[in-house]
Write an enzyme that holds these catalytic residues in place. Sequence first.
Site, short mmCIF file in Angstrom:
data_model
loop_
_atom_site.label_atom_id
_atom_site.label_comp_id
_atom_site.label_asym_id
_atom_site.label_seq_id
_atom_site.Cartn_x
_atom_site.Cartn_y
_atom_site.Cartn_z
N GLU A 111 73.73 87.88 -9.40
CA GLU A 111 74.56 87.41 -10.50
C GLU A 111 73.81 87.69 -11.79
O GLU A 111 72.60 87.58 -11.85
CB GLU A 111 74.81 85.89 -10.42
N TYR A 123 71.58 97.65 -13.75
CA TYR A 123 72.07 97.50 -12.37
C TYR A 123 73.10 98.58 -12.03
O TYR A 123 73.07 99.14 -10.93
CB TYR A 123 72.65 96.10 -12.16
#
Length: 184
Positions: A111, A123
Amino acid sequence: MILSSLELKTLTSSDLTAILELDLACFGGLWTMEGYQRELDSPNSDLLGLFSPQSSINLLGMGCFWSILEEAHITIVAVHPQYHRQGLGQALLYFLLKTACDRGLERATLEVRASNLAAISLYQKFGFQTAGRRRGYYQDNGEDAIILWLPDLQYPQFHKKLHYWESIIRDDLINSHWSLVNSP
């Protein structure tokens, strides 16, 4: 060009003071000493750190993931603010994914704050895709978390990506005057 040495190692209880200092610098004191000690003691937790003997800051960055069934749940990727934009975050993410791969885990998830565009970009660079959103996830300000997902860690294509990323990361570190001297 003079390079500063950068060492990646598995964190231990002897690193707790440095871990708490980095947590305070990056997150304002998100986790307690007891919380980090639980991470260090858990066989399902991998906590990696980046150190440089040339730095006055003991721990430059750290990353952690939990092994949950066949999943690596990444809980922390943190780089001291003085060392942002030098390739340390991508090096940590690479080593977390490589460690998860070596452990036989099949996918990774995490998260991230919806407002943390730099982290989301990092990411996504590694292939993470948006899997959902947790509304009001962060207790300090009620911000949403974006859930990111990376499947297929055990597929041959992923191992090729890891090899490719390693060479890119080493080059990026050299361009930022770092020399990675070892890895776990």
